[in-house]
Scaffold this active site. Structure first.
Site, PDB file in Angstrom:
ATOM      1  N   CYS A  26       0.815  -1.208   0.000  1.00 12.96           N
ATOM      2  CA  CYS A  26       0.000   0.000   0.000  1.00 12.96           C
ATOM      3  C   CYS A  26       0.852   1.263   0.000  1.00 12.96           C
ATOM      4  CB  CYS A  26      -0.977   0.000   1.168  1.00 12.96           C
ATOM      5  SG  CYS A  26      -0.223   0.081   2.780  1.00 12.96           S
TER       6      CYS A  26
ATOM      7  N   CYS B 181      -1.215  -2.595   9.686  1.00 17.65           N
ATOM      8  CA  CYS B 181      -0.667  -1.291  10.061  1.00 17.65           C
ATOM      9  C   CYS B 181       0.153  -1.406  11.351  1.00 17.65           C
ATOM     10  CB  CYS B 181      -1.793  -0.277  10.252  1.00 17.65           C
ATOM     11  SG  CYS B 181      -2.717   0.023   8.731  1.00 17.65           S
TER      12      CYS B 181
END
Ligand SMILES: Cc1ncc(COP(=O)(O)O)c(C=O)c1O
Lengths: 122, 399
Positions: free
Chosen positions: A33, A102
């Site tokens: 990402c 994350c």
């Protein structure tokens, strides 16, 4: 979708910004990402006395970095090394499943910074 | 806290007048429109009234309007319905790279069944070029499906010109060539006239023009044969089985009528506020760029890239301040790639920037836009301050 803690950290990130007098700096990127995280540490008497971060990424990435900088203050590098992504997720209350990576990114940046601490300071 | 809704391309508030038009069909005229008693006949009349209202908005005949559950179903019926009815004459379909998923996925489905697809480029400006359509047409082509206005950047496609091209080929003997357009984001914002566009099929949904969710229409030009994709009773002239949702259909009719009567003033209002918002963002925030052609687009939509920050962070931060917008670069399942629309207009895959779409409505006020203009710069600055990429860039500049 996001926990109140994630939103609070996004709204007011803690310890954000580069640290001029850091003794080590770690970095992690998510190749998928493109999220990018820098983590800075200051060490004194064998303990982490300050941490800061810079991030470009989605809200959980910013929140994970922000909360992690608070969690590691006062820890020895060895203690910090024991932290796992799940500890960060817990500190954020919860995350959507597809955002748990994350916290992996945050821990990766932390380990990278810990590895960069000059040997005489550990 | 103030609440400002600038996500009208996603959905709109249902007009009070539309709600009022729907209400009797829940509790008073609740008959099944297929029934021959008076409850049924009242319901049937309501449906035919709505059909006439929608037809008038599109300059179509009422018998050319099929009611169904929304834009998605309408796109599916148009594409699969043409493919099924005409596949013996050819198996080639032309579409664009930045259609709505309802069109893209329907085309993908047909490709998996052996159809050949051409996906036209849309270039930096976000507009299909006629010469590409011309080059892509073959004797095997049975369908061209290109949207009238794009849902993320609002750019208007040259459908009337494509329509003329299709008419030419048809006059030359290619009788099984059809033109479909998804006009979901255009209806109510620009004049949409099926005859002027020269389309055989046109998709439209109520909830983008202050009507209810769950109801839409497909215009099918008289004489065009499609194969129904829903089998059951003989509703909607055998083109869509299922008991008609009378309240929702009354709603789409009313919304269509209001859109027709008020289109010009709504368009002027949205364009003025949109242009003001854009000018202010560009003036107050450095390192921003606009997406999509500046001229050939619907009023009411503005789409920006903000360098060095990620889209979802911007969007959620605005939400915390009461402002609803959408982002074309949200991280889904671990990928922060720009949307297929932004990729199609050439934005790079890396997440060097975040994009936001602001979509206004007839009800948006100048005060609301001012609140956005006051709120946004600080949010962008906050996120840039913590972004490692900003620093690098400024350092490079300083060198
Ligand atoms: C261009 C376009 N086509 C189709 C749709 C789908 O319409 P619906 O939500 O009624 O299924 C939308 C809206 O999401 C759209 O913007």
């Amino acid at each position: 979708m996001y926990s109140p803690t994630v939103l609070a950290h996004l709204d007011q990130p803690r310890n954000a910004g580069a640290m001029e007098d850091a003794v080590s700096r770690g970095e992690a990127t998510n190749p998928v990402c493109g999220d990018l995280l820098h983590l800075y540490l200051k060490i004194d008497a064998g303990r982490i006395v300050a941490a800061s971060f810079q991030a470009q990424g989605c809200p959980p990435t910013i929140a994970a970095a922000s909360v992690l900088t608070g969690m590691i203050e006062g820890l020895t590098p060895a203690q910090a090394r024991n932290l796992a992504p799940a500890d960060v997720t817990r500190a954020l209350e919860y995350l959507p499943r597809n955002k748990e990576h994350c916290c992996v990114l945050a821990i990766d940046a932390l380990r990278s910074a810990l590895a960069a601490i000059p040997i005489e300071m550990v | 806290m103030r609440r400002v809704y600038l996500d009208n391309s996603a959905s709109t508030r249902v007009d009070d007048e539309v709600v009022e038009a729907m209400l009797p069909y829940f509790t008073e005229q609740y008959g099944n429109a297929s029934s021959t008693h008076q409850w049924g006949q009242h319901a049937k009349q309501a449906i035919e009234d709505a059909r006439a209202q929608v037809a008038r908005l599109l300059n179509a005949q009422p018998t050319e309007i099929v009611f169904l559950s929304g834009g998605t179903e309408s796109d599916n019926l148009a594409i699969k319905g043409i493919a099924a009815a005409h596949c013996s004459r050819g198996r080639h379909i032309i579409t664009s790279a930045f259609e709505h998923p309802a069109v893209l996925a329907s085309c993908d489905q047909l490709e998996a069944q052996g159809f050949t697809l051409t996906r036209l480029p849309v270039y930096r400006e976000g507009i299909v070029r006629l010469k590409d359509v011309r080059a892509a047409l073959t004797d095997e082509t049975i369908l061209v499906t290109v949207m009238l206005a794009n849902n993320e950047i609002g750019t208007i496609q040259p459908i009337a010109e494509i329509g003329a091209l299709v008419a030419e080929r048809r006059a030359a003997g290619q009788r099984h060539l059809h033109l479909h357009t998804d006009a979901v984001q255009a209806v109510g914002k620009i004049p949409v006239d099926v005859k002027q566009l020269g389309v055989d099929l046109l998709t439209f949904t109520a909830h983008k023009i202050h009507g209810p969710k769950g109801v839409g229409a497909l215009y099918v030009r008289r004489g065009v044969r499609i194969t129904s994709q829903m089998h059951g009773g003989r509703h909607e002239r055998d083109r869509r089985a299922g008991t008609e949702s009378v309240p929702l259909i009354a709603g789409i009719g009313k919304a269509a009528e209001l859109a027709r009567v008020h289109m010009d003033e709504r368009a002027v209002h949205m364009r003025q506020l949109r242009d003001y918002l854009e000018a202010q963002i560009i003036e107050r925030i450095p390192d921003v760029s606009r997406n999509g052609d500046a001229e050939q687009r619907v009023p009411g939509v503005a789409n920006f890239n903000f360098d060095f920050v990620e889209g979802e962070g911007l969007q959620i931060s605005l939400d915390l301040k009461g402002i609803a917008v959408s982002t074309g670069s949200a991280c889904s399942s671990g990928s922060t790639e720009p949307s297929h629309v932004l990729l199609a207009i050439g934005l790079p895959r890396d997440s060097g920037h975040g994009s936001l779409r602001f979509s206004l409505s007839k009800d948006t006020t100048r005060e609301e836009i001012d609140y956005v203009i006051e709120t946004l710069p600080a949010i962008v600055e906050k996120l840039r301050k913590i972004s490692p990429r900003t620093k690098k860039k400024t350092a490079e500049h300083a060198e």
